[in-house]
Design an enzyme around this catalytic site. Structure first.
Site, short mmCIF file in Angstrom:
data_model
loop_
_atom_site.label_atom_id
_atom_site.label_comp_id
_atom_site.label_asym_id
_atom_site.label_seq_id
_atom_site.Cartn_x
_atom_site.Cartn_y
_atom_site.Cartn_z
N LYS A 32 0.53 -1.20 -0.62
CA LYS A 32 -0.21 -0.15 0.05
C LYS A 32 0.83 1.36 0.06
O LYS A 32 2.07 1.33 0.82
CB LYS A 32 -1.49 0.29 1.35
CG LYS A 32 -1.37 1.28 1.17
CD LYS A 32 -2.90 1.38 2.52
CE LYS A 32 -2.30 1.93 4.28
NZ LYS A 32 -2.93 3.25 3.44
N ASP A 59 -3.26 4.07 -2.13
CA ASP A 59 -4.96 4.38 -0.74
C ASP A 59 -4.24 6.27 -0.91
O ASP A 59 -3.71 6.96 -0.15
CB ASP A 59 -4.03 4.56 0.30
CG ASP A 59 -4.88 5.00 1.58
OD1 ASP A 59 -5.80 5.03 1.11
OD2 ASP A 59 -4.41 4.50 2.16
N LYS A 61 -7.31 8.28 -1.63
CA LYS A 61 -8.43 8.34 -0.91
C LYS A 61 -9.15 9.93 -1.36
O LYS A 61 -9.42 10.73 -0.58
CB LYS A 61 -8.61 9.23 1.01
CG LYS A 61 -8.04 7.92 1.45
CD LYS A 61 -8.02 8.01 3.09
CE LYS A 61 -7.60 6.72 4.06
NZ LYS A 61 -5.90 6.37 3.98
N LEU A 62 -9.18 10.33 -3.01
CA LEU A 62 -9.91 11.23 -3.17
C LEU A 62 -11.36 11.48 -2.82
O LEU A 62 -11.78 10.53 -3.12
CB LEU A 62 -9.95 10.90 -4.80
CG LEU A 62 -8.16 10.85 -5.61
CD1 LEU A 62 -7.33 9.59 -4.67
CD2 LEU A 62 -8.71 11.21 -7.19
N HIS A 63 -11.05 13.29 -2.71
CA HIS A 63 -12.61 13.59 -2.63
C HIS A 63 -12.57 14.87 -2.59
O HIS A 63 -12.35 15.62 -2.22
CB HIS A 63 -13.14 13.70 -1.26
CG HIS A 63 -14.11 13.51 -0.26
ND1 HIS A 63 -14.39 14.24 0.81
CD2 HIS A 63 -15.07 14.25 -1.32
CE1 HIS A 63 -16.10 14.46 0.95
NE2 HIS A 63 -15.84 14.64 -0.15
N ASP A 64 -13.29 15.29 -4.26
CA ASP A 64 -13.32 16.45 -4.71
C ASP A 64 -14.86 16.73 -5.84
O ASP A 64 -15.36 15.81 -5.76
CB ASP A 64 -11.83 16.60 -5.35
CG ASP A 64 -12.17 18.20 -5.86
OD1 ASP A 64 -13.39 19.18 -5.84
OD2 ASP A 64 -11.11 18.19 -5.82
N ASN A 67 -16.05 15.74 -11.19
CA ASN A 67 -15.77 16.37 -12.64
C ASN A 67 -14.08 15.88 -12.44
O ASN A 67 -13.41 15.82 -13.03
CB ASN A 67 -15.82 17.59 -13.03
CG ASN A 67 -14.85 18.10 -14.64
OD1 ASN A 67 -15.06 16.94 -15.74
ND2 ASN A 67 -14.73 18.89 -14.63
N THR A 119 -11.81 5.68 10.35
CA THR A 119 -11.69 4.72 12.29
C THR A 119 -11.22 5.80 13.40
O THR A 119 -11.11 5.99 14.53
CB THR A 119 -10.81 3.59 12.35
OG1 THR A 119 -10.01 4.18 11.60
CG2 THR A 119 -11.39 2.58 12.00
N GLY A 210 0.32 -2.20 8.66
CA GLY A 210 1.54 -1.47 8.48
C GLY A 210 2.65 -1.69 9.77
O GLY A 210 3.17 -2.63 9.64
N ARG A 211 2.60 -1.07 10.99
CA ARG A 211 3.25 -1.00 12.10
C ARG A 211 3.93 -2.44 12.59
O ARG A 211 5.29 -3.13 12.55
CB ARG A 211 3.36 -0.15 13.30
CG ARG A 211 3.84 1.49 12.20
CD ARG A 211 3.12 2.68 13.37
NE ARG A 211 1.19 1.77 13.12
CZ ARG A 211 0.80 3.26 14.08
NH1 ARG A 211 0.80 3.05 14.90
NH2 ARG A 211 -1.19 3.07 13.82
#
Ligand code: C5P
Length: 232
Positions: A32, A59, A61-64, A67, A119, A210-211
């Site tokens: 990732k 990863d 995380k698009l948010h717009d 278009n 989360t 991850g960690r």
């Protein structure tokens, strides 16, 4: 794509990630790449890791507005990643636009999943700050349904929610689940955690770790332990 363990490579430089991946030699874990590494190194880091033979979850995380997301996804579709994501809060229209942008001229595209509620957002903050009165559970499931209706392939959620999501959206709807820790490991800042073995029982499709791997004394051993517990 079957079930798998995805390592969250939360590093901020090419040197660090390449040195980390070098430890795996001929093994090619699913990786990732998040905002930190992508913004530090640009699309070239994706091409590099892809060129080394890894599958990639980008990863970002698009948010717009729809278009913008469509056009950004069209650019990302050229990177040949396996999995990418948007925020479900961006609306169904935005998710549909994301899918459209991601689909290449030949009809192929990476899988697309949605983040429901992060989360890190508590029920209290949802109500008081975001003015969302409905319970967290209901919001997450509703966002999952929206993602499904928009044609997405799955969502990011806790392994604890994987069963419910599959029941509502179908077994084929992917649950990509962070918040995984070994039974004898450190929780870090994650609140609701499960072991890889428990995530398997709960029906997660992909665990994102991850960690527990990146900070392990022996990352390869930790990764193989995850694979063993999750895939059996
Ligand atoms: O180090 P750790 O195993 O906690 O890393 C989990 C990864 O999953 C991080 O990259 C984190 O950003 C991501 N993630 C998460 N919880 C979410 C969404 C993504 O922990 N709800």
């Amino acid at each position: 794509m079957g079930k798998d363990v995805i390592i969250a490579c939360d590093f901020n430089s090419k040197q660090e990630v390449i040195s980390f991946l070098g430890k795996f030699q001929d093994k090619k874990p699913f990786i990732k790449i998040g905002m930190e590494l992508f913004y530090a190194e640009g699309p070239e880091i994706v091409r590099l890791i892809r060129g080394m033979g890894h599958q990639i979850f980008l990863d970002l995380k698009l948010h717009d507005i729809p278009n913008q997301v469509k056009k950004a996804m069209a650019v990302l579709s050229g990177l040949d990643v396996d999995l990418c994501n948007v925020h479900a809060a961006g609306t169904k229209a935005m998710m549909e636009a994301a899918l459209e942008g991601l689909t290449r001229a030949d009809g192929t595209r990476p899988l697309l999943i949605a983040v429901t509620q992060l989360t890190s957002t508590s029920a209290e903050v949802m109500r008081r700050e975001l003015l969302i009165e409905r319970p967290m559970d209901e919001t997450v499931m509703h966002y999952a349904q929206n993602a499904k209706e928009a044609g997405l392939d799955g969502i990011v959620c806790s392994p604890l929610e994987a069963g419910k999501v599959h029941a509502a959206c179908g077994e084929g709807f992917l649950t990509v689940t962070p918040g995984v820790r070994f039974a004898d490991g450190d929780m870090g800042d994650q609140q609701r955690v499960t072991t890889p073995a428990r995530a398997r029982e709960l029906g997660s499709d992909y665990i994102v770790v991850g960690r527990p791997v990146t900070q392990a004394k022996d990352p390869v051993e930790a990764y193989l332990r995850c694979v063993e517990e999750f895939l059996g």
